[in-house]
Design a protein around this motif. Structure first.
Motif, PDB file in Angstrom:
ATOM      1  N   ARG A  27       2.230 -33.307 -57.125  1.00  0.00           N
ATOM      2  CA  ARG A  27       2.968 -34.414 -56.530  1.00  0.00           C
ATOM      3  C   ARG A  27       3.981 -33.895 -55.525  1.00  0.00           C
ATOM      4  NH1 ARG A  27       1.313 -39.516 -56.733  1.00  0.00           N
ATOM      5  NH2 ARG A  27       3.468 -40.263 -56.704  1.00  0.00           N
ATOM      6  N   LEU A  28       4.136 -34.662 -54.472  1.00  0.00           N
ATOM      7  CA  LEU A  28       5.059 -34.303 -53.397  1.00  0.00           C
ATOM      8  C   LEU A  28       6.500 -34.528 -53.840  1.00  0.00           C
ATOM      9  CD1 LEU A  28       5.592 -33.604 -50.379  1.00  0.00           C
ATOM     10  CD2 LEU A  28       5.384 -36.062 -49.917  1.00  0.00           C
ATOM     11  N   THR A  29       7.319 -33.477 -53.720  1.00  0.00           N
ATOM     12  CA  THR A  29       8.752 -33.565 -54.008  1.00  0.00           C
ATOM     13  C   THR A  29       9.482 -32.730 -52.964  1.00  0.00           C
ATOM     14  OG1 THR A  29       8.254 -33.707 -56.377  1.00  0.00           O
ATOM     15  CG2 THR A  29      10.541 -33.288 -55.767  1.00  0.00           C
ATOM     16  N   PRO A  30       9.794 -33.302 -51.797  1.00  0.00           N
ATOM     17  CA  PRO A  30      10.407 -32.521 -50.706  1.00  0.00           C
ATOM     18  C   PRO A  30      11.698 -31.861 -51.149  1.00  0.00           C
ATOM     19  CG  PRO A  30       9.711 -34.683 -49.930  1.00  0.00           C
ATOM     20  CD  PRO A  30       9.605 -34.701 -51.421  1.00  0.00           C
ATOM     21  N   ARG A  31      11.802 -30.555 -50.889  1.00  0.00           N
ATOM     22  CA  ARG A  31      12.985 -29.817 -51.301  1.00  0.00           C
ATOM     23  C   ARG A  31      13.494 -28.955 -50.150  1.00  0.00           C
ATOM     24  NH1 ARG A  31      10.835 -28.248 -57.425  1.00  0.00           N
ATOM     25  NH2 ARG A  31      11.328 -30.255 -58.374  1.00  0.00           N
ATOM     26  N   HIS A  32      12.954 -27.749 -50.046  1.00  0.00           N
ATOM     27  CA  HIS A  32      13.483 -26.766 -49.104  1.00  0.00           C
ATOM     28  C   HIS A  32      13.289 -27.211 -47.652  1.00  0.00           C
ATOM     29  CE1 HIS A  32      13.293 -23.065 -46.657  1.00  0.00           C
ATOM     30  NE2 HIS A  32      14.200 -22.618 -47.495  1.00  0.00           N
ATOM     31  N   GLY A  33      14.327 -27.028 -46.848  1.00  0.00           N
ATOM     32  CA  GLY A  33      14.213 -27.194 -45.407  1.00  0.00           C
ATOM     33  C   GLY A  33      14.428 -28.600 -44.880  1.00  0.00           C
TER      34      GLY A  33
ATOM     35  N   LEU B  20       0.821 -28.354 -45.126  1.00  0.00           N
ATOM     36  CA  LEU B  20       0.861 -29.778 -45.469  1.00  0.00           C
ATOM     37  C   LEU B  20       2.287 -30.309 -45.427  1.00  0.00           C
ATOM     38  CD1 LEU B  20      -0.444 -32.358 -46.283  1.00  0.00           C
ATOM     39  CD2 LEU B  20      -0.672 -31.507 -48.627  1.00  0.00           C
ATOM     40  N   ALA B  21       3.244 -29.530 -45.901  1.00  0.00           N
ATOM     41  CA  ALA B  21       4.644 -29.964 -45.829  1.00  0.00           C
ATOM     42  C   ALA B  21       5.066 -30.164 -44.373  1.00  0.00           C
ATOM     43  CB  ALA B  21       5.542 -28.935 -46.512  1.00  0.00           C
ATOM     44  N   ASN B  22       4.668 -29.246 -43.497  1.00  0.00           N
ATOM     45  CA  ASN B  22       4.989 -29.384 -42.077  1.00  0.00           C
ATOM     46  C   ASN B  22       4.333 -30.628 -41.484  1.00  0.00           C
ATOM     47  OD1 ASN B  22       6.526 -27.059 -42.058  1.00  0.00           O
ATOM     48  ND2 ASN B  22       4.879 -25.753 -41.306  1.00  0.00           N
TER      49      ASN B  22
ATOM     50  N   LYS C  60       8.997 -31.323 -34.877  1.00  0.00           N
ATOM     51  CA  LYS C  60       8.309 -30.151 -35.396  1.00  0.00           C
ATOM     52  C   LYS C  60       9.142 -29.505 -36.493  1.00  0.00           C
ATOM     53  CE  LYS C  60       5.866 -26.022 -33.965  1.00  0.00           C
ATOM     54  NZ  LYS C  60       5.424 -25.220 -32.825  1.00  0.00           N
ATOM     55  N   ALA C  61       8.499 -29.218 -37.634  1.00  0.00           N
ATOM     56  CA  ALA C  61       9.208 -28.566 -38.737  1.00  0.00           C
ATOM     57  C   ALA C  61       9.489 -27.115 -38.404  1.00  0.00           C
ATOM     58  CB  ALA C  61       8.373 -28.655 -40.015  1.00  0.00           C
ATOM     59  N   ASP C  62      10.559 -26.580 -38.968  1.00  0.00           N
ATOM     60  CA  ASP C  62      10.916 -25.190 -38.704  1.00  0.00           C
ATOM     61  C   ASP C  62      11.511 -24.571 -39.968  1.00  0.00           C
ATOM     62  OD1 ASP C  62      11.363 -22.808 -37.429  1.00  0.00           O
ATOM     63  OD2 ASP C  62      13.206 -23.449 -36.438  1.00  0.00           O
ATOM     64  N   GLY C  63      10.784 -23.617 -40.539  1.00  0.00           N
ATOM     65  CA  GLY C  63      11.338 -22.870 -41.662  1.00  0.00           C
ATOM     66  C   GLY C  63      11.183 -23.512 -43.021  1.00  0.00           C
ATOM     67  N   ILE C  64      10.300 -24.504 -43.157  1.00  0.00           N
ATOM     68  CA  ILE C  64      10.100 -25.123 -44.474  1.00  0.00           C
ATOM     69  C   ILE C  64       9.322 -24.168 -45.377  1.00  0.00           C
ATOM     70  CG2 ILE C  64       8.765 -26.923 -45.673  1.00  0.00           C
ATOM     71  CD1 ILE C  64       9.534 -28.829 -43.454  1.00  0.00           C
ATOM     72  N   GLN C  65       9.761 -24.023 -46.623  1.00  0.00           N
ATOM     73  CA  GLN C  65       9.006 -23.290 -47.632  1.00  0.00           C
ATOM     74  C   GLN C  65       8.218 -24.317 -48.437  1.00  0.00           C
ATOM     75  OE1 GLN C  65      11.291 -20.946 -50.369  1.00  0.00           O
ATOM     76  NE2 GLN C  65       9.496 -20.163 -51.431  1.00  0.00           N
ATOM     77  N   GLY C  66       6.986 -24.537 -48.028  1.00  0.00           N
ATOM     78  CA  GLY C  66       6.192 -25.635 -48.566  1.00  0.00           C
ATOM     79  C   GLY C  66       5.851 -25.508 -50.030  1.00  0.00           C
ATOM     80  N   THR C  67       5.871 -24.287 -50.576  1.00  0.00           N
ATOM     81  CA  THR C  67       5.536 -24.127 -51.989  1.00  0.00           C
ATOM     82  C   THR C  67       6.597 -24.734 -52.899  1.00  0.00           C
ATOM     83  OG1 THR C  67       6.457 -21.893 -51.803  1.00  0.00           O
ATOM     84  CG2 THR C  67       4.050 -22.105 -51.768  1.00  0.00           C
ATOM     85  N   THR C  68       7.786 -25.058 -52.348  1.00  0.00           N
ATOM     86  CA  THR C  68       8.801 -25.739 -53.158  1.00  0.00           C
ATOM     87  C   THR C  68       8.596 -27.253 -53.159  1.00  0.00           C
ATOM     88  OG1 THR C  68      10.386 -26.024 -51.335  1.00  0.00           O
ATOM     89  CG2 THR C  68      10.469 -23.947 -52.559  1.00  0.00           C
TER      90      THR C  68
END
Length: 466
Positions: free
Chosen positions: A251-257, A303-305, A315-323
């Protein structure tokens, strides 16, 4: 490698070095081919795109004479420019490497795809442009980044380097240019030639300092590299440990970035279509997530980007998508015990990978441990996992499919019950693990094994070492 010896017991005899020129070996026919066949010389996971590249023109359209020895692509999406010298490097070799780096920094994906297709064709490997494009895209962990292409890494390989080169490269590294010096040595041992490649700069001790960017734009590029490397490592750890079975729901839970306001915007966007919040895991290190909204495969960060851009149009920059992706424990995969699975509730991919770092799928220790558990005693998936350095879920999944595991009936879930995912290797068996444990003298209260028969963790650890 300064010294090489042949060893016979207590005797060590020095081997005299030789050189490529002395052995009649050349840069293009020999050294270049060694590197192409063994790209690990250039760093971790480098794909060779082309070699002998000279198809560029100056501003007047006149073909340039410069010939790039090797051009590679690493998994973060950076180009790797390689300059080769079979002897001592020229005093201006770094200037050649910088020139090539400047030229390729203007390349786009189409240019690289064409160059790769031509390179493969020259080596009798037929691959069309679309297949080459997909090969390059699949090699990169995360989305393709034109910004990273503008910051190539340079590798200079030579038999030796004059001080003018080493001193200048140290300074250039401090000025945020990424340059490696690799020394190639050659020895004749027992009638065979032995080649060795040693990275002489930057050494591990100075690498972090010399490659730490000072300018704002360099910091952004370095951060993106770091985030991609972290995401790549997390995926590799999870796949290597076998924690998440294919089909695991996330499940998607936006966190980092992202800021709180962007999280709220993403939540509203997901509210319009719940499929946007769901992805399915597969044990594929390249693109392990299948997004329910479009059924396409992505990396966690990719996918997070994509979601970030869909919501913000930026444009996303620096997202750590695994979080951003959390295990949805309401969906229990086949062959997994629900009581063990629920322990993953709320855990994101990054935190799971951190917990499992160093864990693999070598089950030799598990088999040895199971064989040492005596009749009349039982243990749990979690305790077994602790002793062998794994996790309860992959241990349970393995036991459910293993036809070589001794005494699998002596492993129960944390509640002391037979896992609902338990399967006999012989499908014709009609008895249950509880039947065997009862025959071995273990008392059951309903479907729960007596606690006094459970092996303490320290005793289980001693059994593995015995």
């Amino acid at each position: 490698m300064d010294h090489l010896f042949t060893v016979a017991g207590r005797s060590a005899t020095p081997v005299s070095p030789t050189g490529l020129a002395a052995e009649g070996l050349f840069e293009r026919q020999h050294l270049q081919e060694w590197v192409i066949d063994n790209p690990q010389i250039l760093g971790e996971s480098v794909l060779v795109i082309t070699a002998e590249f000279d198809r560029w023109t100056d501003t007047d359209g006149v073909p340039a004479r410069d010939r790039l020895d090797i051009l590679g692509l690493d998994v973060t999406g950076r180009l790797v420019v390689v300059e080769l010298k079979r002897g001592t490097a020229d005093r201006d070799v770094h200037l050649q490497a910088i020139t090539y780096a400047a030229l390729v920094s203007r390349f786009d994906l189409d240019t690289l795809v064409q160059a790769h297709r031509d390179f493969l064709a020259s080596r009798k490997q037929a691959l069309d442009l679309e297949a080459c494009r997909q090969r390059l895209l699949d090699h990169v962990d995360g989305e393709w980044s034109p910004e990273l292409l503008q910051r190539p890494r340079q590798v200079i390989i030579a038999a030796d380097f004059p001080k003018q080169v080493t001193h200048t490269v140290v300074w250039l590294s401090e000025m945020n240019l990424d340059i490696d010096l690799v020394q190639v040595g050659l020895w004749r041992v027992g009638g065979h030639l032995v080649a060795g490649f040693t990275k002489v700069y930057p050494t591990p001790e100075v690498e972090e300092f010399t490659l730490a960017p000072a300018r704002v734009e360099a910091k952004a590029a370095a951060q993106k590299l770091e985030e991609r490397s972290r995401a790549r490592n997390a995926v590799h750890v999870l796949v290597g440990a076998g924690l998440l079975p294919d089909g695991t729901k996330l499940r998607l839970t936006p966190r980092h970035g992202v800021t709180e306001s962007i999280r709220e915007a993403i939540a509203a966007w997901v509210g319009e279509d719940d499929s946007r919040a769901t992805a399915t895991w597969s044990n594929n290190t390249a693109k392990p997530l299948a997004w329910e909204a479009d059924s396409k495969a992505y990396t966690p960060t990719g996918l997070a980007n994509h979601i970030f851009h869909s919501v913000t149009e930026r444009k996303a920059d620096g997202i750590q998508g695994t979080t951003w992706w959390v295990v949805d424990t309401s969906h229990v995969p086949d062959d997994v015990d629900p009581d063990e699975w629920v322990a993953l509730a709320g855990a994101d991919l990054a935190s799971l990978a951190k917990r499992l770092n160093g864990t693999g799928k070598d089950w030799t220790g598990l088999h040895n441990l199971l064989g040492a558990i005596p009749p009349g005693r039982w243990t749990t998936y979690g305790d077994v996992a602790t002793v062998i350095g794994s996790h309860a879920v992959p241990v349970g999944t393995h036991l459910a499919t293993c036809d070589q595991c001794p005494n699998p009936w002596r492993v129960l879930n944390a509640a002391g019950r037979v896992s609902t995912g338990f399967r006999w290797a012989d499908p014709t068996r009609t008895d249950t693990p509880a039947d065997i444990l009862t025959a071995e003298g273990i008392r059951f209260d309903g479907d729960t094994a007596a606690r006094e028969a459970r092996l303490p963790l320290d005793e289980l650890q001693r059994l593995l070492g015995s």
